[in-house]
Design a protein around this motif. Structure first.
Motif, mmCIF file in Angstrom:
data_model
loop_
_atom_site.group_PDB
_atom_site.id
_atom_site.type_symbol
_atom_site.label_atom_id
_atom_site.label_comp_id
_atom_site.label_asym_id
_atom_site.label_seq_id
_atom_site.Cartn_x
_atom_site.Cartn_y
_atom_site.Cartn_z
ATOM 1 N N ILE A 62 0.848 -1.203 0.000
ATOM 2 C CA ILE A 62 0.000 0.000 0.000
ATOM 3 C C ILE A 62 0.877 1.244 0.000
ATOM 4 O O ILE A 62 1.754 1.413 0.862
ATOM 5 N N LEU A 63 0.630 2.086 -0.989
ATOM 6 C CA LEU A 63 1.313 3.394 -1.101
ATOM 7 C C LEU A 63 0.203 4.446 -1.025
ATOM 8 O O LEU A 63 -0.926 4.118 -0.699
ATOM 9 N N SER A 64 0.537 5.688 -1.347
ATOM 10 C CA SER A 64 -0.553 6.669 -1.437
ATOM 11 C C SER A 64 -0.446 7.393 -2.766
ATOM 12 O O SER A 64 0.600 7.367 -3.419
ATOM 13 N N GLN A 65 -1.540 8.047 -3.124
ATOM 14 C CA GLN A 65 -1.539 8.768 -4.409
ATOM 15 C C GLN A 65 -0.624 9.979 -4.379
ATOM 16 O O GLN A 65 -0.347 10.555 -5.413
ATOM 17 N N MET A 66 -0.185 10.407 -3.185
ATOM 18 C CA MET A 66 0.666 11.609 -3.150
ATOM 19 C C MET A 66 2.147 11.265 -3.067
ATOM 20 O O MET A 66 2.966 12.132 -2.755
ATOM 21 N N GLU A 67 2.521 10.019 -3.381
ATOM 22 C CA GLU A 67 3.948 9.668 -3.289
ATOM 23 C C GLU A 67 4.768 10.297 -4.406
ATOM 24 O O GLU A 67 4.302 10.462 -5.540
ATOM 25 N N LEU A 85 -6.528 -2.487 4.114
ATOM 26 C CA LEU A 85 -5.617 -3.364 4.867
ATOM 27 C C LEU A 85 -6.213 -4.766 5.007
ATOM 28 O O LEU A 85 -7.423 -4.919 5.148
ATOM 29 N N GLY A 86 -5.366 -5.753 4.970
ATOM 30 C CA GLY A 86 -5.862 -7.125 5.125
ATOM 31 C C GLY A 86 -4.698 -8.087 5.226
ATOM 32 O O GLY A 86 -3.529 -7.664 5.270
ATOM 33 N N PRO A 87 -5.008 -9.392 5.252
ATOM 34 C CA PRO A 87 -3.936 -10.387 5.431
ATOM 35 C C PRO A 87 -2.892 -10.369 4.316
ATOM 36 O O PRO A 87 -1.759 -10.825 4.512
ATOM 37 N N LYS A 88 -3.264 -9.849 3.159
ATOM 38 C CA LYS A 88 -2.292 -9.833 2.040
ATOM 39 C C LYS A 88 -1.366 -8.615 2.100
ATOM 40 O O LYS A 88 -0.404 -8.518 1.342
ATOM 41 N N THR A 89 -1.698 -7.636 2.989
ATOM 42 C CA THR A 89 -0.869 -6.424 3.048
ATOM 43 C C THR A 89 0.484 -6.776 3.659
ATOM 44 O O THR A 89 0.554 -7.182 4.822
ATOM 45 N N LYS A 90 1.538 -6.601 2.901
ATOM 46 C CA LYS A 90 2.876 -6.922 3.408
ATOM 47 C C LYS A 90 3.676 -5.658 3.759
ATOM 48 O O LYS A 90 4.537 -5.670 4.628
ATOM 49 N N ILE A 91 3.398 -4.600 3.002
ATOM 50 C CA ILE A 91 4.168 -3.364 3.188
ATOM 51 C C ILE A 91 3.223 -2.169 3.049
ATOM 52 O O ILE A 91 2.347 -2.168 2.178
ATOM 53 N N VAL A 92 3.423 -1.167 3.923
ATOM 54 C CA VAL A 92 2.755 0.132 3.744
ATOM 55 C C VAL A 92 3.872 1.167 3.714
ATOM 56 O O VAL A 92 4.710 1.218 4.626
ATOM 57 N N SER A 93 3.927 1.957 2.650
ATOM 58 C CA SER A 93 5.003 2.944 2.516
ATOM 59 C C SER A 93 4.410 4.281 2.102
ATOM 60 O O SER A 93 3.837 4.401 1.016
ATOM 61 N N LEU A 115 -1.932 1.161 12.209
ATOM 62 C CA LEU A 115 -2.874 0.340 11.442
ATOM 63 C C LEU A 115 -2.115 -0.684 10.594
ATOM 64 O O LEU A 115 -2.530 -1.842 10.478
ATOM 65 N N ALA A 116 -0.983 -0.244 10.020
ATOM 66 C CA ALA A 116 -0.167 -1.175 9.203
ATOM 67 C C ALA A 116 0.348 -2.310 10.079
ATOM 68 O O ALA A 116 0.257 -3.494 9.718
ATOM 69 N N HIS A 117 0.863 -1.960 11.250
ATOM 70 C CA HIS A 117 1.411 -2.984 12.153
ATOM 71 C C HIS A 117 0.319 -3.945 12.634
ATOM 72 O O HIS A 117 0.560 -5.143 12.759
ATOM 73 N N ASN A 118 -0.886 -3.399 12.877
ATOM 74 C CA ASN A 118 -1.983 -4.286 13.305
ATOM 75 C C ASN A 118 -2.286 -5.347 12.247
ATOM 76 O O ASN A 118 -2.803 -6.407 12.550
ATOM 77 N N ILE A 152 4.980 -4.331 7.187
ATOM 78 C CA ILE A 152 6.156 -3.489 7.448
ATOM 79 C C ILE A 152 5.772 -2.054 7.101
ATOM 80 O O ILE A 152 5.140 -1.805 6.074
ATOM 81 N N PHE A 153 6.183 -1.107 7.957
ATOM 82 C CA PHE A 153 5.764 0.287 7.753
ATOM 83 C C PHE A 153 6.980 1.170 7.431
ATOM 84 O O PHE A 153 7.940 1.229 8.214
ATOM 85 N N ILE A 154 6.896 1.840 6.297
ATOM 86 C CA ILE A 154 8.009 2.665 5.797
ATOM 87 C C ILE A 154 7.543 4.118 5.655
ATOM 88 O O ILE A 154 6.441 4.369 5.156
ATOM 89 N N VAL A 155 8.388 5.048 6.075
ATOM 90 C CA VAL A 155 8.048 6.473 5.942
ATOM 91 C C VAL A 155 9.111 7.170 5.099
ATOM 92 O O VAL A 155 10.317 7.044 5.359
ATOM 93 N N ASP A 156 8.641 7.899 4.093
ATOM 94 C CA ASP A 156 9.529 8.744 3.297
ATOM 95 C C ASP A 156 9.561 10.122 3.975
ATOM 96 O O ASP A 156 8.641 10.926 3.834
#
Ligand SMILES: Cc1ncc(COP(=O)(O)O)c(C=O)c1O
Length: 415
Positions: free
Chosen positions: A126-131, A170-178, A198-201, A205-209
């Motif tokens: 999961i990314l965001s549209q503002m990346e 978010l769901g069981p297939k979510t592996k990364i949120v950046s 929410l990502a950790h729940n 893995i949670f990544i911040v730019d």
């Protein structure tokens, strides 16, 4: 521990004293005093950064880590000291969790490559549209090579991330949120702590730019609880060619190295190789030594100031500019989130952003125009490009006025 706590601060924010430290601000552009409003692209460098690099080269230069002589040892000490400064700046207790990279783009590429083995076909990122493209394209590599599915948190009209939609993604297939901490176009400061929880729940893995946020707010990576967090030197009044990636120890252990070569190994045999401990495992070859030392000097320089004073100053220049610009017919501010940094993206109906930037340059006002490496954001907003003025520590109200005057002239000229 945040980055604003531990350094002796100068008393009172004196903009003239700040400006004096930037030799480039004395120059003329097209016979006008330079008004540099392109800080989100890259910031100018104070003398202490310029001198730190030049003094290192003049007095104490050698290769790092492997030397047995004085110059190599001194250079190693300066290089590793910079790692400690970055760690402190980001609120990270252990310098070993800081990997030097050549910038934020390289940091995000290292992360995507390093985690490639964790991704199975159908896994979701999961990314965001503002990346920025730097936080999109490396994940496309995982889509192409591992069958990852990329999903994007939508951006509301105001310029916020739609967190309700995010929750539903978010769901069981979510592996990364950046996600980006502060958008380089909208200026929006995203609630990364909440997004990370929410990502950790979901076990992701949670990544911040943090490329833009590190310049405009105190950062505490421990408080955000990011697994990975990247920053860059050249926007923080430091040199180009240097950035840093914080990675949690458990993630460092899971990540594959990106580049191979000297320094990142423990043993090399004809049939096998073992790796050095992090952070060195991720820093193959001769690193950007002088650039890292320059970044350390930039952090020292910046940390003399009370961060809340810098940010209040930058925001007052930004707010002044926006207030004036709102009176211009056909002016459209792009990004009006409540919580935003001093980035002013805009369009003038009927006039191309490139034309605006070129005319402003004739008056010595440097801004940027284009897609700002955020094509998916532009598409989601239904626009092709924007003009963007972005403010930094040395900008003044008078420069904001020059932006407004120049823009009025540009409109008269181009309409
Ligand atoms: C939000 C964001 N992320 C990443 C980058 C890339 O940074 P770098 O130039 O250090 O590769 C930028 C640069 O503009 C940016 O604004």
């Amino acid at each position: 521990m945040t980055n604003n706590n531990n350094t002796q601060k100068l008393k009172g924010f004196d903009i003239h004293a700040v400006r004096k430290q930037f030799p480039i601000l004395n120059r003329k552009v097209n016979n006008y005093d330079l008004a540099y409003l392109d800080n989100a692209a890259s910031a100018q460098k104070p003398l202490s950064v310029i001198n730190a690099i030049s003094e290192q080269m003049s007095h104490s230069y050698g290769n790092v880590h492997r030397g047995l002589h004085t110059l190599a040892n001194e250079t190693t000490e300066a290089y590793e000291n910079s790692r400690i400064k970055v760690a402190k700046f980001l609120g990270v207790p252990k310098a070993a969790n800081i990997i030097f990279t050549k910038g934020a783009s390289e940091a995000l590429n290292l992360v995507a490559y390093g985690l490639m083995n964790e991704i199975q076909p159908g896994d979701e990122i999961i990314l965001s549209q503002m990346e920025h493209h730097s936080n999109i394209v490396p994940w496309h590599f995982l889509r192409e090579r591992c069958g990852a599915v990329l999903k994007y948190i939508p951006v509301t009209e105001q310029g916020n991330l739609d967190l309700e939609v995010y929750k539903s993604m978010l769901g069981p297939k979510t592996k990364i949120v950046s996600v980006v901490h502060m958008s380089n176009v909208l200026g929006t400061i995203n609630p990364v702590k909440e997004i990370g929880q929410l990502a950790h729940n979901s076990g992701a893995i949670f990544i911040v730019d943090g490329t833009q946020s590190t310049v405009h707010m105190p950062i505490d990576v421990m408080e955000i609880d990011a697994d990975l967090f990247c920053m860059t030197g050249h926007k923080l009044y430091g040199p180009t060619g240097i950035g840093a990636l914080y990675a949690k120890t458990s993630i460092q252990e899971r990540m594959q190295p990106f580049n191979g070569g000297g320094e990142m190994i423990e043993d090399v045999f004809e049939d096998r190789v073992t790796y050095n401990d992090p952070p060195f495992k991720f820093e193959a070859g001769t690193p950007p030594i002088l650039q890292a030392i320059g970044l350390g000097a930039a952090i020292d320089w910046y940390s003399q100031y009370d961060f809340s004073e810098i940010h209040a100053h930058e925001n007052s220049v930004y707010n002044h500019a926006v207030e004036q610009l709102k009176s211009i017919e056909d002016f459209k501010l792009i990004g009006s989130a409540e919580n935003k940094g001093p980035v002013l993206a805009f369009n003038i109906n009927g006039i191309h952003a490139h034309d605006i930037a070129q005319i402003l340059d004739k008056y010595g006002v440097a801004i940027r125009a284009g897609q700002h490496c955020t094509q998916p954001l532009m598409n989601s907003l239904g626009i092709h490009s924007t003009a963007r003025a972005s403010f930094g520590i040395y900008n003044t109200i008078e420069e904001a006025d020059r932006l407004v005057d120049g823009l009025k002239r540009a409109i008269t000229f181009l309409s």
